[in-house]
Design a protein around this motif. Structure first.
Motif, mmCIF file in Angstrom:
data_model
loop_
_atom_site.group_PDB
_atom_site.id
_atom_site.type_symbol
_atom_site.label_atom_id
_atom_site.label_comp_id
_atom_site.label_asym_id
_atom_site.label_seq_id
_atom_site.Cartn_x
_atom_site.Cartn_y
_atom_site.Cartn_z
ATOM 1 N N GLY A 1 0.791 -1.222 0.000
ATOM 2 C CA GLY A 1 0.000 0.000 0.000
ATOM 3 C C GLY A 1 0.821 1.268 0.000
ATOM 4 N N LYS A 2 2.039 1.222 0.552
ATOM 5 C CA LYS A 2 2.914 2.397 0.527
ATOM 6 C C LYS A 2 3.245 2.787 -0.909
ATOM 7 C CE LYS A 2 4.192 3.746 4.728
ATOM 8 N NZ LYS A 2 3.788 5.088 5.200
ATOM 9 N N VAL A 3 3.597 1.792 -1.694
ATOM 10 C CA VAL A 3 3.942 2.049 -3.092
ATOM 11 C C VAL A 3 2.711 2.523 -3.857
ATOM 12 C CG1 VAL A 3 4.892 1.049 -5.206
ATOM 13 C CG2 VAL A 3 5.763 0.317 -2.970
ATOM 14 N N ILE A 4 1.587 1.848 -3.641
ATOM 15 C CA ILE A 4 0.345 2.223 -4.330
ATOM 16 C C ILE A 4 -0.058 3.649 -3.980
ATOM 17 C CG2 ILE A 4 -2.146 1.779 -4.374
ATOM 18 C CD1 ILE A 4 -1.525 -1.193 -4.315
ATOM 19 N N HIS A 5 0.124 4.061 -2.719
ATOM 20 C CA HIS A 5 -0.217 5.421 -2.288
ATOM 21 C C HIS A 5 0.463 6.458 -3.170
ATOM 22 C CE1 HIS A 5 -1.081 8.564 0.842
ATOM 23 N NE2 HIS A 5 0.014 9.102 0.305
#
Length: 345
Positions: free
Chosen positions: A221-225
């Motif tokens: 989710g960090k990357v997707i954010h």
């Protein structure tokens, strides 16, 4: 099935769909091999690139002196001026979306009018069509400075969004003018991005793991954010209706960063989506806190959790599909709505 189990299942499904492509693309994906503009980020510093990038990237230059509602904001001009407060922000215990010290922590502002671009959740394409990625296609380059595990997570993020939306991330062909460069910037370190397509080479910075933590690779989710920022989406808690859903605890915020909790303008048209506590674009409960045991945001709904970075949420997924016209066709609308509903967090 519990929410976490559903999220885990969603990640597993996307992983299975992406594994074969990842194996191929990890060897064929273009790394940063000095393309035609010599990667303007040769200095590995936001403030040390080309003159135009340097002018846009410095703190004093990229922060708007007024809010979207034309309210003067003196705090923006003083962000990061106090050394003690910069030290608080740099502590390794702080979230890597906070440590860059940019607008709202992880957003690079490139013009004084960027705030007026927003609707409730994203840039208004009617006013700024040039900020939208053409044909919902995003060319990319991944820096060779990342290890195999980081490259796998980046590719999984790409394929997750490929799978759940009509947006396609494709390896850069070294000809197309506009593309993303995924690069572990040193100054500022952390996880950060521009909002929407800015034109030309566009950095998304994902700090690699170090001795303290996995940094921007602690979860998918960090990357997707950060990719959602690059696609045009803003933070959820900046919505104009956020005060109906959360309380901002001002006394717990590092004083020079209170401006990061301002709301977006309510003047523009809005998306027909409710407030999303589960959004992967929502601040965590202690973002910009002078003491990480003290919250800066408290949901009004008892028991609600905020700041998850596991996976794109159901509503994030629908918003992104709406943003790029993926729901215009009745068949596609049914398909992507079902996928977002069952595979979103």
């Amino acid at each position: 099935m519990g929410r976490r189990a559903v999220a885990a299942a969603a990640v597993t499904v996307v992983w299975c769909a992406a594994t074969v492509m990842c194996r191929v693309l990890l060897t064929d994906t273009p790394a940063a091999r000095t393309p035609r503009d010599a990667h303007a980020w040769h200095s590995n510093s936001l403030s040390g690139g080309r003159r135009e990038d340097r002018q846009e990237g410095q703190r004093g230059d990229h922060l708007a002196p007024y809010q979207a509602d034309n309210t003067p904001d003196d705090l923006y001009e003083s962000v990061g001026e106090a050394e003690a407060e910069r030290t608080l922000l740099r502590e390794w215990t702080q979230d890597p979306e906070v440590t860059p010290g940019l607008f709202q922590g992880d957003i690079v502002i490139t013009s004084y009018d960027l705030l007026s671009m927003s609707t409730r959740v994203a840039i208004n394409w009617n006013k700024y069509p040039e900020r939208r990625w053409a044909n919902a296609t995003v060319p990319f380059v991944i820096s060779e400075l990342y290890g195999t595990s980081e490259r796998k997570m980046i590719m999984l993020a790409f394929h997750s969004l490929d799978f759940l939306t009509c947006i396609k991330f494709v390896p850069w062909d070294q000809v197309t003018k506009d593309y993303l460069l995924i690069w572990p910037m040193e100054k500022p370190k952390g996880c950060w991005s521009f909002v929407g397509k800015r034109g030309g080479q566009q950095v998304v910075s994902l700090q690699a793991p170090d001795e303290h933590s996995k940094r921007c690779f602690i979860s998918l989710g960090k990357v997707i954010h950060e990719l959602l920022h690059a696609l045009g989406m803003f933070h959820e808690q900046a919505r104009p209706d956020r005060d109906d859903h959360i309380d901002i605890i001002t006394e717990n915020i590092i004083p020079d960063y209170i401006g990061n909790f301002k709301k977006q303008s309510a003047d523009n048209a809005t998306f027909p989506f409710s407030y999303d506590y589960n959004s992967v674009m929502h601040y965590g409960s202690n973002f910009f806190s002078y003491n990480l045991n003290k919250p800066t945001i408290i949901p009004k709904v008892k028991g609600a959790k905020i700041g998850q970075r596991i996976m794109i949420s159901k509503l994030d997924c629908l918003k992104l599909n709406e943003l790029y016209g993926c729901l215009d066709n009745p068949f596609d609308k049914e398909k992507y709505t079902a996928m977002c509903t069952y595979l979103g967090y």
